[in-house]
Design a protein around this motif. Structure first.
Motif, short mmCIF file in Angstrom:
data_model
loop_
_atom_site.label_atom_id
_atom_site.label_comp_id
_atom_site.label_asym_id
_atom_site.label_seq_id
_atom_site.Cartn_x
_atom_site.Cartn_y
_atom_site.Cartn_z
N TRP A 23 43.59 30.49 43.09
CA TRP A 23 43.26 31.22 41.86
C TRP A 23 42.76 32.62 42.19
O TRP A 23 42.16 32.86 43.25
CB TRP A 23 42.14 30.50 41.10
N ALA A 24 42.97 33.55 41.27
CA ALA A 24 42.40 34.88 41.35
C ALA A 24 41.30 35.01 40.31
O ALA A 24 41.44 34.55 39.17
CB ALA A 24 43.47 35.94 41.11
N HIS A 25 40.21 35.66 40.71
CA HIS A 25 39.14 35.97 39.76
C HIS A 25 38.85 37.47 39.87
O HIS A 25 39.64 38.23 40.41
CB HIS A 25 37.91 35.11 40.00
N GLY A 26 37.72 37.91 39.32
CA GLY A 26 37.41 39.34 39.38
C GLY A 26 38.42 40.16 38.59
O GLY A 26 38.97 39.72 37.58
N ASP A 32 41.71 43.90 34.77
CA ASP A 32 41.21 45.25 35.03
C ASP A 32 41.56 45.69 36.44
O ASP A 32 40.92 46.58 37.01
CB ASP A 32 39.68 45.27 34.82
N TYR A 33 42.57 45.08 37.02
CA TYR A 33 42.92 45.36 38.41
C TYR A 33 43.59 46.72 38.55
O TYR A 33 44.46 47.10 37.76
CB TYR A 33 43.88 44.28 38.92
N GLN A 34 43.16 47.48 39.58
CA GLN A 34 43.76 48.77 39.90
C GLN A 34 44.21 48.75 41.36
O GLN A 34 43.38 48.65 42.27
CB GLN A 34 42.74 49.89 39.70
N GLU A 35 45.48 48.84 41.54
CA GLU A 35 46.04 48.74 42.88
C GLU A 35 45.51 49.84 43.79
O GLU A 35 45.50 51.02 43.42
CB GLU A 35 47.57 48.80 42.83
N GLY A 36 45.06 49.43 44.97
CA GLY A 36 44.52 50.38 45.93
C GLY A 36 43.03 50.59 45.81
O GLY A 36 42.40 51.10 46.74
N ARG A 37 42.46 50.23 44.68
CA ARG A 37 41.01 50.38 44.48
C ARG A 37 40.32 49.03 44.39
O ARG A 37 39.30 48.80 45.01
CB ARG A 37 40.72 51.20 43.23
N SER A 38 40.88 48.12 43.59
CA SER A 38 40.23 46.83 43.36
C SER A 38 40.46 45.88 44.53
O SER A 38 41.49 45.93 45.21
CB SER A 38 40.80 46.18 42.08
N ASP A 39 39.48 45.00 44.73
CA ASP A 39 39.65 43.91 45.69
C ASP A 39 40.53 42.82 45.09
O ASP A 39 40.64 42.68 43.86
CB ASP A 39 38.29 43.31 46.07
N LEU A 40 41.11 42.03 45.96
CA LEU A 40 41.87 40.85 45.57
C LEU A 40 40.99 39.64 45.87
O LEU A 40 40.89 39.19 47.02
CB LEU A 40 43.18 40.76 46.35
N ASP A 41 40.33 39.13 44.85
CA ASP A 41 39.35 38.06 45.02
C ASP A 41 40.01 36.72 44.70
O ASP A 41 40.39 36.46 43.54
CB ASP A 41 38.15 38.29 44.09
N LEU A 42 40.12 35.86 45.72
CA LEU A 42 40.85 34.61 45.57
C LEU A 42 39.98 33.41 45.94
O LEU A 42 39.02 33.53 46.70
CB LEU A 42 42.09 34.60 46.47
N ILE A 43 40.35 32.26 45.39
CA ILE A 43 39.78 30.96 45.75
C ILE A 43 40.95 30.03 46.05
O ILE A 43 41.90 29.96 45.27
CB ILE A 43 38.96 30.35 44.59
N HIS A 75 40.29 38.97 49.79
CA HIS A 75 39.19 38.10 50.16
C HIS A 75 39.48 36.71 49.59
O HIS A 75 39.91 36.60 48.44
CB HIS A 75 37.86 38.61 49.59
N CYS A 76 39.23 35.69 50.37
CA CYS A 76 39.52 34.34 49.88
C CYS A 76 38.47 33.35 50.38
O CYS A 76 38.18 33.30 51.58
CB CYS A 76 40.91 33.88 50.34
N SER A 77 37.91 32.58 49.44
CA SER A 77 37.03 31.47 49.78
C SER A 77 37.82 30.18 49.79
O SER A 77 38.69 29.96 48.92
CB SER A 77 35.89 31.36 48.76
N THR A 93 34.75 31.91 53.93
CA THR A 93 35.34 32.98 53.15
C THR A 93 35.84 34.08 54.07
O THR A 93 35.07 34.60 54.89
CB THR A 93 34.30 33.57 52.17
N TRP A 94 37.11 34.43 53.93
CA TRP A 94 37.64 35.57 54.67
C TRP A 94 37.34 36.83 53.86
O TRP A 94 37.76 36.95 52.70
CB TRP A 94 39.13 35.45 54.91
#
Length: 243
Positions: A23-26, A32-43, A75-77, A93-94
């Motif tokens: 799953w993706a969160h954040g 509100d994701y902006q490529e190159g600025r936002s993190d990719l927060d995954l579980i 980032h992934c937990s 978590t990576w």
């Protein structure tokens, strides 16, 4: 699109570990994701157990991804069905080019239920119990009191973009959660800040930098002074009002 290419490769490389869900969160989940600025927060939910050998495989997987654009922001937990339900438990978590242990907070769990993006497998409700309203509010208030309020007193931090941005946006999001019991995105938080009395020139500066607009902003020193002068009393009032 580099983001989608990175996610596709990540899922392909993770497949031998037989993930039950990813799953993706954040920002990526909330729209509100902006490529190159936002993190990719995954579980990711793996069958488990997460043995030392399994962790070695995960580390190797992430290191192979380094050739992909934006890989440093992924980032992934890693949870298992037997560990996912406990909100106090820390999980491998990576993040930032290494493995740490972090809990999946009540805010993240609530985000996943409200607007998590399913990249693979089962939805969040299959493994994560819903977060009681009081637990979410208590966590948000404690985060403002115990992390952000002491940070305001550390002057050296606030000349950096990340502290100004996250300090203001997290405060606005916390205010809405404690006031209304709902979660909002960072873009929605920016829209809340003027009504909350945040310094206008700092809010405009954050908006310009986050959304690629041009124009002069306050100097880092002035921005730091304005932000700290606002946030300290604002957090105190928010926490006192909740208590």
């Amino acid at each position: 699109m580099p983001t989608e290419a990175l996610l596709a490769r990540f899922l392909d490389d993770l497949a031998p570990l037989r993930p039950l869900a990813v799953w993706a969160h954040g920002s990526l989940g909330g729209g509100d994701y902006q490529e190159g600025r936002s993190d990719l927060d995954l579980i990711a939910i793996l069958p488990g157990p997460l043995t030392p050998a399994a962790l070695v495989r995960l580390i190797a997987l992430h290191r192979r991804l380094r050739t992909e654009p934006l890989a440093g922001k992924l980032h992934c937990s890693y949870l298992t069905p037997g560990t996912a339900a406990d909100p106090a438990r820390s999980h491998p978590t990576w993040a930032h080019d290494g493995v740490r242990r972090r809990p999946v907070t009540p805010v993240t769990r609530s985000e996943l239920h409200a607007f998590g993006r399913v990249l693979h497998g089962a939805p969040p409700a299959a493994y994560l119990p819903s977060v009681p309203d009081r637990e979410l509010r208590d966590f948000v208030a404690a985060d403002q009191r115990d992390f952000w309020r002491p940070a305001v007193d550390k002057e050296r931090l606030w000349t950096r973009d990340v502290w100004v941005d996250l300090g203001l946006l997290t405060f606005a999001r916390a205010t809405v959660t404690l006031r209304d019991g709902r979660l909002i995105t960072k873009r929605q938080a920016l829209a809340e800040l003027p009504a909350l009395g945040a310094p206008g020139e700092v809010v405009e500066d954050v908006t310009r930098r986050r959304y690629g607009e041009q124009g002069p902003g306050p100097s880092p020193d002035r921005r730091a002074r304005l932000t700290r002068a606002y946030l300290g009393p604002a957090i105190d009032a928010l926490v006192a009002g909740y208590s």
